[in-house]
Write a protein that holds these residues in place. Structure first.
Motif, PDB file in Angstrom:
ATOM      1  N   ALA A 327       0.844  -1.198   0.000  1.00 12.67           N
ATOM      2  CA  ALA A 327       0.000   0.000   0.000  1.00 12.67           C
ATOM      3  C   ALA A 327       0.880   1.250   0.000  1.00 12.67           C
ATOM      4  O   ALA A 327       1.973   1.253   0.570  1.00 12.67           O
ATOM      5  CB  ALA A 327      -0.900  -0.010   1.226  1.00 12.67           C
ATOM      6  N   HIS A 328       0.373   2.308  -0.638  1.00 10.34           N
ATOM      7  CA  HIS A 328       1.099   3.573  -0.753  1.00 10.34           C
ATOM      8  C   HIS A 328       0.431   4.595   0.170  1.00 10.34           C
ATOM      9  O   HIS A 328      -0.737   4.947  -0.025  1.00 10.34           O
ATOM     10  CB  HIS A 328       1.037   4.047  -2.207  1.00 10.34           C
ATOM     11  CG  HIS A 328       1.873   5.247  -2.485  1.00 10.34           C
ATOM     12  ND1 HIS A 328       1.700   6.006  -3.617  1.00 10.34           N
ATOM     13  CD2 HIS A 328       2.901   5.810  -1.810  1.00 10.34           C
ATOM     14  CE1 HIS A 328       2.571   6.996  -3.617  1.00 10.34           C
ATOM     15  NE2 HIS A 328       3.317   6.906  -2.531  1.00 10.34           N
ATOM     16  N   LEU A 340       2.718  -4.579   9.456  1.00  8.07           N
ATOM     17  CA  LEU A 340       3.861  -3.671   9.680  1.00  8.07           C
ATOM     18  C   LEU A 340       3.716  -3.011  11.042  1.00  8.07           C
ATOM     19  O   LEU A 340       4.650  -2.943  11.831  1.00  8.07           O
ATOM     20  CB  LEU A 340       3.923  -2.608   8.578  1.00  8.07           C
ATOM     21  CG  LEU A 340       4.979  -1.512   8.788  1.00  8.07           C
ATOM     22  CD1 LEU A 340       6.396  -2.089   8.742  1.00  8.07           C
ATOM     23  CD2 LEU A 340       4.860  -0.400   7.745  1.00  8.07           C
ATOM     24  N   ASP A 341       2.507  -2.473  11.285  1.00  7.10           N
ATOM     25  CA  ASP A 341       2.186  -1.904  12.595  1.00  7.10           C
ATOM     26  C   ASP A 341       0.663  -1.860  12.709  1.00  7.10           C
ATOM     27  O   ASP A 341      -0.042  -2.293  11.786  1.00  7.10           O
ATOM     28  CB  ASP A 341       2.816  -0.507  12.769  1.00  7.10           C
ATOM     29  CG  ASP A 341       2.410   0.437  11.657  1.00  7.10           C
ATOM     30  OD1 ASP A 341       1.220   0.400  11.253  1.00  7.10           O
ATOM     31  OD2 ASP A 341       3.247   1.200  11.157  1.00  7.10           O
ATOM     32  N   LYS A 342       0.191  -1.338  13.835  1.00  7.93           N
ATOM     33  CA  LYS A 342      -1.276  -1.371  14.038  1.00  7.93           C
ATOM     34  C   LYS A 342      -1.933  -0.083  13.562  1.00  7.93           C
ATOM     35  O   LYS A 342      -3.034   0.245  13.973  1.00  7.93           O
ATOM     36  CB  LYS A 342      -1.573  -1.603  15.521  1.00  7.93           C
ATOM     37  CG  LYS A 342      -1.064  -2.951  15.997  1.00  7.93           C
ATOM     38  CD  LYS A 342      -1.872  -3.452  17.188  1.00  7.93           C
ATOM     39  CE  LYS A 342      -1.690  -4.919  17.446  1.00  7.93           C
ATOM     40  NZ  LYS A 342      -0.364  -5.320  17.915  1.00  7.93           N
ATOM     41  N   ASN A 343      -1.227   0.622  12.740  1.00  6.53           N
ATOM     42  CA  ASN A 343      -1.667   1.952  12.383  1.00  6.53           C
ATOM     43  C   ASN A 343      -1.737   2.148  10.868  1.00  6.53           C
ATOM     44  O   ASN A 343      -0.953   2.918  10.308  1.00  6.53           O
ATOM     45  CB  ASN A 343      -0.656   2.935  13.023  1.00  6.53           C
ATOM     46  CG  ASN A 343      -1.162   4.343  13.009  1.00  6.53           C
ATOM     47  OD1 ASN A 343      -2.371   4.566  12.946  1.00  6.53           O
ATOM     48  ND2 ASN A 343      -0.235   5.283  13.029  1.00  6.53           N
ATOM     49  N   ALA A 348      -4.612   6.495   1.510  1.00  2.45           N
ATOM     50  CA  ALA A 348      -3.643   5.620   0.854  1.00  2.45           C
ATOM     51  C   ALA A 348      -4.193   5.062  -0.450  1.00  2.45           C
ATOM     52  O   ALA A 348      -5.354   5.270  -0.798  1.00  2.45           O
ATOM     53  CB  ALA A 348      -3.278   4.480   1.800  1.00  2.45           C
ATOM     54  N   VAL A 349      -3.314   4.355  -1.164  1.00  5.26           N
ATOM     55  CA  VAL A 349      -3.710   3.643  -2.377  1.00  5.26           C
ATOM     56  C   VAL A 349      -3.357   2.182  -2.136  1.00  5.26           C
ATOM     57  O   VAL A 349      -2.232   1.878  -1.736  1.00  5.26           O
ATOM     58  CB  VAL A 349      -2.944   4.187  -3.606  1.00  5.26           C
ATOM     59  CG1 VAL A 349      -3.299   3.390  -4.855  1.00  5.26           C
ATOM     60  CG2 VAL A 349      -3.253   5.664  -3.809  1.00  5.26           C
ATOM     61  N   ASN A 357      -8.674   3.477   2.531  1.00  2.00           N
ATOM     62  CA  ASN A 357      -8.618   3.964   3.907  1.00  2.00           C
ATOM     63  C   ASN A 357      -8.401   2.746   4.806  1.00  2.00           C
ATOM     64  O   ASN A 357      -9.311   1.959   5.040  1.00  2.00           O
ATOM     65  CB  ASN A 357      -9.942   4.674   4.260  1.00  2.00           C
ATOM     66  CG  ASN A 357      -9.925   5.186   5.695  1.00  2.00           C
ATOM     67  OD1 ASN A 357      -9.181   4.691   6.548  1.00  2.00           O
ATOM     68  ND2 ASN A 357     -10.738   6.205   5.957  1.00  2.00           N
ATOM     69  N   GLY A 358      -7.191   2.613   5.280  1.00  2.00           N
ATOM     70  CA  GLY A 358      -6.806   1.416   6.019  1.00  2.00           C
ATOM     71  C   GLY A 358      -7.539   1.239   7.335  1.00  2.00           C
ATOM     72  O   GLY A 358      -7.600   0.122   7.859  1.00  2.00           O
ATOM     73  N   GLN A 359      -8.099   2.321   7.880  1.00  2.00           N
ATOM     74  CA  GLN A 359      -8.827   2.213   9.147  1.00  2.00           C
ATOM     75  C   GLN A 359     -10.246   1.690   8.910  1.00  2.00           C
ATOM     76  O   GLN A 359     -10.849   1.105   9.799  1.00  2.00           O
ATOM     77  CB  GLN A 359      -8.919   3.573   9.859  1.00  2.00           C
ATOM     78  CG  GLN A 359      -7.592   4.286  10.018  1.00  2.00           C
ATOM     79  CD  GLN A 359      -6.810   3.802  11.235  1.00  2.00           C
ATOM     80  OE1 GLN A 359      -7.322   3.106  12.079  1.00  2.00           O
ATOM     81  NE2 GLN A 359      -5.532   4.169  11.310  1.00  2.00           N
TER      82      GLN A 359
END
Ligand code: OXD
Ligand code: MN
Length: 589
Positions: A327-328, A340-343, A348-349, A357-359
């Motif tokens: 993801a970018h 990678l992390d919880k955030n 993003a793309v 939207n990763g959230q």
């Protein structure tokens, strides 16, 4: 750049076939690579990432139908099907060339042909081998420039020799139906069409360094193996080297870059990474086996790589790295992947190129097989022997897989031939990460099932022959490990990661005759008191360790049936392995 007639005439032939507009020879200079990076960014093939946070790093997205190696479309084009063996797809070489040339014909029209001279192994080492890859992809050029040694120096080392591997890659239309990855071991030739994804198109890696090289090794008396190489430094300062083979998704890169548990670290234990994927192994003048890593970088799976699971791998990706299908993060022009992390980023793309939207999104940001291509020299624990043209002396060979119940945490084979048997019966249970049923045992001898360039039965015989040429005192000792044993509730019983060092430590002590063991039906198992649990007593009780080291002969009875079924696919099994199978059957009676 060369007057080598075999090189020039082969390239000329291929130019007439694919008809490029231009031809560019890759000389290995930073100026030329920089120019290509700029060109790839101008066309959108790559995206330049944040120069402050990720200097010299780029993002690339492959076509959505082109995200992994395609074993079903990978062929060993040996003269007969028997030579390819029952575990490989086979195509008649003449038919394969005709089909591939029809697909490749005129496919570079309007495109540039890049000629990449590359060395697998340090340039000029007697272990090393030269290849030339023709490609119409800048992405391939830039990845090859990380994963191998490329340029003029390689052609100089080759001189007039005809001993080099021919590789033709044509992107064509990335048509899945016409995608083929074909190896012609007898012709030192690889042809890959209709893909732009790493393992299918970085021809130095699986196609050459395993499939073609395993065949070369059989004829020339050496071995090409799907193995990491690590150096284990003990408090005495001495470093012993281990080669280890595990199927995909069993943590090869993590083990190769392991960080010792705190107590061990304080006492002076270190792990040095020589390689995370491929070993070329041959006998040295002193009669021991020596290994090199033929690669020059890591083509690692991104998801799950984080500060805890593998800080050394993560650090390796901080500069000069190409990310594929992650993801970018548009807020700071960096990258992100699951685990990678919880955030996750909100602006993003995702890997396919859509806003993400990763959230909020339930879609994945990175493809599960998204990758980083990172220079080996970036790795904080890279071995000082990484460039040693002689390679490193191998003390132990370790096989392993994912077995919830069957295999103990570690066991040692009785001798070389028994060790080859242990490698030949390697198997791993499928996980939820892959399509299909979970917990199904897939046989993957020496983790070479998709990578052996000839009949696996002949490959096993080659292993037996290599052992016969070694003084048993000097031969590496052979072990099997299983980090994935589960209790009756389905919980992993062993913490894994850095704590695997506790097992490696026992392995080296066994190699040096410093520790006793219990002989069981399947080989030598540690005495429970010899696996140091200091610092993890809360996680692994003495009782649990005993369970981890136990050998359940009734389960091995079922296993024998599975081994016989697998061996039954072959017209021939080396006598030494048939004898080992008999011994196992008798031992578990
Ligand atoms: C790899 C693999 O990419 O084994 O190394 O699939
Ligand atoms: Mn691999």
């Amino acid at each position: 750049m060369t007057s080598n007639k075999s090189v020039l005439s082969w390239i000329q032939e291929k130019v007439e076939l694919v008809k490029p507009d231009n031809i560019v020879w890759i000389d290995g200079s930073e100026e030329q690579l920089e120019q290509l990076r700029a060109e790839a960014c101008a066309t959108g093939e790559m995206i330049k990432l944040n120069e402050e946070l990720l200097p010299g790093c780029y993002l690339h997205r492959t076509a959505v139908n082109d995200v992994a190696r395609v074993e079903g479309r990978t062929f060993i084009c040996a003269p007969t099907k028997e030579e390819a063996g029952p575990t490989n797809n086979w195509m008649d070489p003449a038919e394969a060339y005709e089909m591939l040339y029809a697909i490749a014909k005129d496919s570079y029209k309007g495109r540039t042909m890049y000629v990449i001279p590359y060395s697998m192994g340090p340039v000029g080492s007697k272990f090393s081998k030269v290849g030339i890859e023709l490609t119409d992809s800048i992405y391939v050029v830039l990845n090859m420039a990380i994963m191998t040694r490329v340029g003029k120096a390689v052609l100089e080392a080759l001189g007039d020799s005809n001993d080099w591997v021919r590789g033709l890659h044509c992107k064509c239309d990335i048509d899945e139906e016409k995608r083929y990855i074909c190896q012609f071991p007898q012709d030192n030739t690889i042809i890959s069409v209709n893909s732009g994804y790493g393992g299918n198109v970085l021809l130095g890696k699986k196609c050459f360094a395993l499939r073609i090289a395993s065949y070369q090794g059989k004829n020339e008396g050496w071995q090409a193996e799907h193995m990491l190489i690590l150096g284990l430094q003990k408090p005495d300062g001495k470093i012993r080297y281990i080669c280890a083979a595990f199927p995909s998704a069993c943590g090869k890169t993590n083990l190769a870059m392991l960080i010792p548990p705190e107590g061990y670290y304080k006492n002076g234990y270190r792990v040095w990474c020589v390689g995370d994927d491929i070993s070329w192994i041959r006998k040295g003048e002193d009669g021991r086996l020596y290994a090199i890593n033929p690669e020059n970088g890591f083509f690692g799976v991104a998801p799950g790589t984080n500060e805890k699971s593998n800080p050394n791998a993560l650090a390796s990706t901080k500069q000069g790295t190409i990310f594929t299908n992650v993801a970018h993060n548009l807020d700071n022009n960096t990258v992100w992947w699951e685990g990678l992390d919880k955030n996750p980023p909100t602006n993003a793309v995702e890997w396919k190129g859509n806003p993400w939207n990763g959230q909020e999104s339930t879609e994945k940001g990175a493809h599960p097989n998204s990758r980083f291509t990172a220079p080996a020299k970036n790795c904080p624990c890279i071995s000082s022997e990484f460039e040693n043209p002689q390679g490193v002396p191998v003390s132990a060979i370790v096989f392993g897989g994912r077995r919830a119940k069957l295999a103990p945490l570690v066991y040692q084979s009785r001798d070389w031939n028994h060790g080859v048997f242990v490698g030949s019966i390697m198997a791993s249970e499928t996980t939820a990460a892959a399509a299909g049923a979970v917990g199904v045992v897939r046989r993957d001898p020496m983790a070479m099932l998709p990578f052996c360039g000839y009949n696996m039965a002949d490959y096993w015989q080659h292993w037996i022959d290599i052992g016969a040429g070694l003084d048993p005192e000097k031969a590496p000792k052979i072990f099997n490990v299983n980090w994935f044993r589960k209790d009756d509730e389905g919980n992993f019983m062993w913490p894994g990661f850095g704590d695997n060092l506790r097992v490696l430590d026992w392995i080296i002590d066994r190699c040096e005759g410093k520790v006793d063991a219990d002989e069981t039906a399947i080989g030598f198992v540690p005495k429970a008191e010899d696996i140091n649990l200091e610092g993890i007593e809360d996680e692994v009780s003495a009782e649990q360790l005993k369970e981890l080291l136990s050998v359940d002969v009734s389960l091995w009875g079922d296993e024998v049936a599975g081994i016989e079924e697998f061996y039954g696919k072959f017209d021939k099994i080396p006598d030494a392995l048939a004898a080992e199978l008999n011994t196992l059957k008798n031992n578990i009676k």
